[in-house]
Design an enzyme around this catalytic site. Structure first.
Site, PDB file in Angstrom:
ATOM      1  N   ASP A  43       0.816  -1.212   0.000  1.00  0.00           N
ATOM      2  CA  ASP A  43       0.000   0.000   0.000  1.00  0.00           C
ATOM      3  C   ASP A  43       0.852   1.266   0.000  1.00  0.00           C
ATOM      4  O   ASP A  43       0.494   2.262  -0.631  1.00  0.00           O
ATOM      5  CB  ASP A  43      -0.917   0.001   1.224  1.00  0.00           C
ATOM      6  CG  ASP A  43      -2.023  -1.040   1.106  1.00  0.00           C
ATOM      7  OD1 ASP A  43      -2.363  -1.413  -0.028  1.00  0.00           O
ATOM      8  OD2 ASP A  43      -2.543  -1.478   2.147  1.00  0.00           O
ATOM      9  N   THR A 154      -9.279   3.137   6.550  1.00  0.00           N
ATOM     10  CA  THR A 154      -8.878   1.864   7.163  1.00  0.00           C
ATOM     11  C   THR A 154      -7.397   1.851   7.531  1.00  0.00           C
ATOM     12  O   THR A 154      -6.900   0.830   8.015  1.00  0.00           O
ATOM     13  CB  THR A 154      -9.148   0.680   6.214  1.00  0.00           C
ATOM     14  OG1 THR A 154      -8.414   0.861   5.003  1.00  0.00           O
ATOM     15  CG2 THR A 154     -10.637   0.565   5.902  1.00  0.00           C
ATOM     16  N   ALA A 155      -6.698   2.950   7.291  1.00  0.00           N
ATOM     17  CA  ALA A 155      -5.270   3.006   7.585  1.00  0.00           C
ATOM     18  C   ALA A 155      -5.051   3.578   8.988  1.00  0.00           C
ATOM     19  O   ALA A 155      -5.570   3.062   9.968  1.00  0.00           O
ATOM     20  CB  ALA A 155      -4.551   3.824   6.506  1.00  0.00           C
TER      21      ALA A 155
END
Length: 254
Positions: A43, A154-155
């Site tokens: 990511d 979501t990080a």
């Protein structure tokens, strides 16, 4: 459209090995002639690729050669042209950060995931929270605070107990990091049209740094303004049925 592929990879050995095999199999297109970028890594490398080539308006198809790979597709050498042709695009807008430090210097940067303010020393930060020119919190005592996009929810935002936001929702998350006062404040969900201004109280005694996607750091800030930047778009490609929306929903049930 996906016939001319530009491959790029992180420095990790497994990503570099995959890069060599894919180039040997499919060839390598010059960036100026490419129609799609295939990014090999995790990511973090996807964010790096989007930041580096966002001005080219090329879709990016990631294949996981990293750790988490939330924004990546499963890696496979076979049938890549067919996968690219069938891929579905998620269009995301970054955040625009404007940070001013104690010397009056202004730094501007874009963040695809989040803009974060973090305490720079041993003492907790004291922040004033202003939304669209209206004071909402006169004093937030915390380790930091962040503004996150749906794609970034979501990080770091999720790790700080912020909400997961649907990818199509026109909202941003404002989340405190280890809030001490107000003790029960858990953050806020704001419309994407909102401008968030975080002012640092006692900047000399309690220094604070600002960060955009962990790549544009500014130390000793006195104020940071954050807004959505709809004039900037990024297109990320996903295999059918495995797009960002599905991943964001699934993340809430694991």
């Amino acid at each position: 459209m996906q016939g001319r592929i530009r491959f790029t990879a992180s420095k990790a050995p497994v990503a570099q090995e995959a890069l060599a095999r894919l180039i040997a199999r499919y060839g390598q297109t010059e960036m100026r002639r490419a129609q799609v970028i295939v990014a090999l890594g995790g990511d973090g490398f996807m964010l790096e690729t989007l930041h580096a080539h966002g001005a080219r308006d090329l879709p990016v198809y990631g294949m996981n050669r990293g750790t988490v790979g939330f924004m990546m597709n499963a890696f496979a050498e076979e049938d890549l042209p067919q996968r690219l042709a069938a891929a579905e695009a998620a269009v995301i807008n970054p955040l625009a950060m404007r940070a001013e430090n104690t010397k009056g210097k202004v730094t501007e940067a874009l963040a695809i995931n989040e803009v974060a303010l973090l305490r720079q020393g041993p003492q907790a930060a004291k922040l004033r929270v202003v939304i669209d020119g209206r004071e909402r919190l006169a004093e937030l005592v915390c380790d930091g605070a962040l503004v996150a996009t749906p794609a970034g929810s979501t990080a770091y935002n999720y790790s700080a107990h912020g909400p997961i936001l649907p990818i199509g929702a026109a909202v941003l998350a404002l989340t405190a990091v280890a809030a001490f006062r107000p003790r029960r404040w858990r953050g806020a969900v704001l419309p994407t049209t909102a401008e968030v201004r975080l002012e640092v109280l006692e900047p000399d005694k309690r220094p604070v740094m600002a960060d955009a996607d962990s790549r544009s750091s500014v130390r000793d800030v006195v104020a940071v303004s954050v807004r959505s930047a709809p004039e900037v778009t990024h297109r990320i490609l996903f295999d059918p049925g495995h797009g960002l929306e599905e991943r964001l929903i699934n993340e809430q049930f694991v």
